[in-house]
Design a protein around this motif. Sequence first.
Motif, mmCIF file in Angstrom:
data_model
loop_
_atom_site.group_PDB
_atom_site.id
_atom_site.type_symbol
_atom_site.label_atom_id
_atom_site.label_comp_id
_atom_site.label_asym_id
_atom_site.label_seq_id
_atom_site.Cartn_x
_atom_site.Cartn_y
_atom_site.Cartn_z
ATOM 1 N N ILE A 554 0.708 -1.240 0.011
ATOM 2 C CA ILE A 554 -0.012 0.132 0.109
ATOM 3 C C ILE A 554 0.838 1.285 -0.087
ATOM 4 C CG2 ILE A 554 -1.514 1.291 1.555
ATOM 5 C CD1 ILE A 554 -2.834 -1.303 2.332
ATOM 6 N N THR A 555 2.148 1.173 0.706
ATOM 7 C CA THR A 555 2.748 2.362 0.881
ATOM 8 C C THR A 555 3.584 2.719 -0.542
ATOM 9 O OG1 THR A 555 3.587 1.975 3.174
ATOM 10 C CG2 THR A 555 4.787 3.572 1.919
ATOM 11 N N ILE A 556 4.016 1.495 -1.280
ATOM 12 C CA ILE A 556 4.674 1.921 -2.634
ATOM 13 C C ILE A 556 3.532 2.172 -3.685
ATOM 14 C CG2 ILE A 556 5.807 0.597 -4.287
ATOM 15 C CD1 ILE A 556 7.186 -1.007 -2.276
ATOM 16 N N ASP A 557 2.293 1.650 -3.304
ATOM 17 C CA ASP A 557 1.130 2.146 -4.170
ATOM 18 C C ASP A 557 0.913 3.552 -4.222
ATOM 19 O OD1 ASP A 557 -1.152 1.530 -6.125
ATOM 20 O OD2 ASP A 557 -2.207 2.239 -4.225
ATOM 21 N N ARG A 558 0.764 3.930 -2.934
ATOM 22 C CA ARG A 558 0.356 5.366 -2.846
ATOM 23 C C ARG A 558 1.509 6.475 -3.298
ATOM 24 N NH1 ARG A 558 -4.410 5.497 -4.005
ATOM 25 N NH2 ARG A 558 -4.320 7.562 -3.269
ATOM 26 N N LEU A 559 2.932 6.205 -3.017
ATOM 27 C CA LEU A 559 3.776 7.077 -3.270
ATOM 28 C C LEU A 559 4.648 6.906 -4.705
ATOM 29 C CD1 LEU A 559 5.819 6.492 0.222
ATOM 30 C CD2 LEU A 559 4.179 8.278 -0.501
ATOM 31 N N LEU A 560 4.137 5.670 -5.237
ATOM 32 C CA LEU A 560 5.028 5.641 -6.358
ATOM 33 C C LEU A 560 3.763 5.295 -7.605
ATOM 34 C CD1 LEU A 560 7.443 5.531 -8.307
ATOM 35 C CD2 LEU A 560 7.565 2.934 -7.723
#
Length: 575
Positions: A554-560
């Motif tokens: 989720i973190t990678i999805d939202r940031l990248l």
Amino acid sequence: MTNYTPTALAGRRLPNRWDAVALLLVSGLLVALVSVGKGTISTSITTIQNSPIHLAPRYLPYYALRSTARMFAALILSFLFTFTYATLAAKSRRAGMVLIPILDILQSVPILGFLTFTTVFFLGLFPGQVMGAELASVFVIFTSQAWNMAFSFYQSLTTLPADLQEASRCFRLSPWQKFWRLDVPFAMPGLIWNTMLSMSGGWFFVVASEAVTVGNTTFTLPGIGSYVATALAEKNLPAIFYAILTMFVVILLYDQLLFRPLVAWSAKFRFETTATSSGPEPWMLKVLRRTALFQELGDHLGAALRAFTRLRLALPARRQVDENASPSRLVDILWFGLVALIAVYALVHIARFISGSLTWQDLGTAVLMGLYTMLRVIILMVIAALVWVPVGVWMGLRPWAQRIAQPIAQFLAAFPANLLFPPFVLLIVRFHLNSDIWLTPLMLIGTQWYVLFNVIAGAAAFPGDMKEAVANFHIKGWLWWRKVIIPGILPYFITGAITASGGAWNASIVAEVASWGSNHLTAHGLGAYIAQATNNGDTARVVLGVTVMSFFVITIDRLLWRPLYAYGTRRGTLG
């Protein structure tokens, strides 16, 4: 008296030699389905458990038939999932903000994360019957097929040309008609390529789907996967070679009989305003078009399908919807508040379950393992992009190259990482190499193809009129890459990169733990963490590992990925 003159017979289709060929193929398919059904329906699971997997080559055709039937059953479920889930995510802004991150998590969670919870469920639906184990196996294959198909369809729906959407409104198409007359045809070229990749993904995880051990629950279904698992356990190199050869033959068969005709058929849905030359017609398509009986049957099925897609199915609208109106902030606040409450509720229950047997130290260990796996994913994504984007563009712009490389790419994408365990394990043990480094390439085997197939689909769908304009202006070299082809394939590449990233997390389950006979190697990573917890029946650590992995995704999805996807959609939407 009936008139049998040539004029009267001209409008009729009479059986010919091509009907005999087609009838032979259909009869073989029906016999195969009956054979699979006899081994599945109303069969006791003890019969399977008491029947060992034979490594003699004569058993491979039957095993290949069983595995292929499971993959096509999973493929049907994947299409149903794609047409419903991706459509809802694309058509509803609020639903998309929730469904797409969930899809990112689902495609990234290793298959053993699903097995822990689903195997017991499906076995409980059919107590003592093989059907429960078969459904559990089909579901595992479904989890390796559905996600990239859903992402591809979602990408197509979010990049529909504005003039085509305006035309659908001018013709007053109902939502049902617009879906079948515009959305699905526009998405078809990319969806077919991702369907081929999904079949290959099923082969990649075939061992995990047919030879399953979850705690005290074990079952081994007849199939190529269980054959490979047995060959690996017994260190039988000839059997592994026979399995590879059988997989190649099966992939070549369904490529020629199904996917090659589908790729040629989907080319007519490319969005362009100029006529482009098409390649040679696949031989299977020629057979179907020259048969009298199947042409007649196809006409009736086509007429029924057109009537089905032209139904004006729509909810009654009391007022005209203003498509340019801003969304209600109050509804947004209520919606996201509800989503947040559900997320908090789920996290609280997960925390209570985990805290009963684990400590903060276990959480720190899982996070550290997640960082190891994330580093591998980042490195492999960079390598895959640098290698396969130029290759995919070159192939996508040349139909003759696609015809040659298509079955080869399918076979390489389907090649299970487990079959490379012998050379990797022996190499690492012989030269005392670091498992954390030298097991990493196993993750690349299955994930790089998501980038290649999507870039090929994007380059193949590049409009012919754009090619002509570029040729007329003599745009070449780096300027061509920067201003023409990269913006043209960008939505497809980002879709492939998202699915490849998720596939890399997923592949960690087979890439961070390798075995060859009595030699067992383990790399530091979240995939190995979940795999060991699954084999030990440690549900708490499985839940912890899946939760930590979901946080990373989720973190990678939202940031990248989300910002890149929005940028690619703006740059890649025509019209």
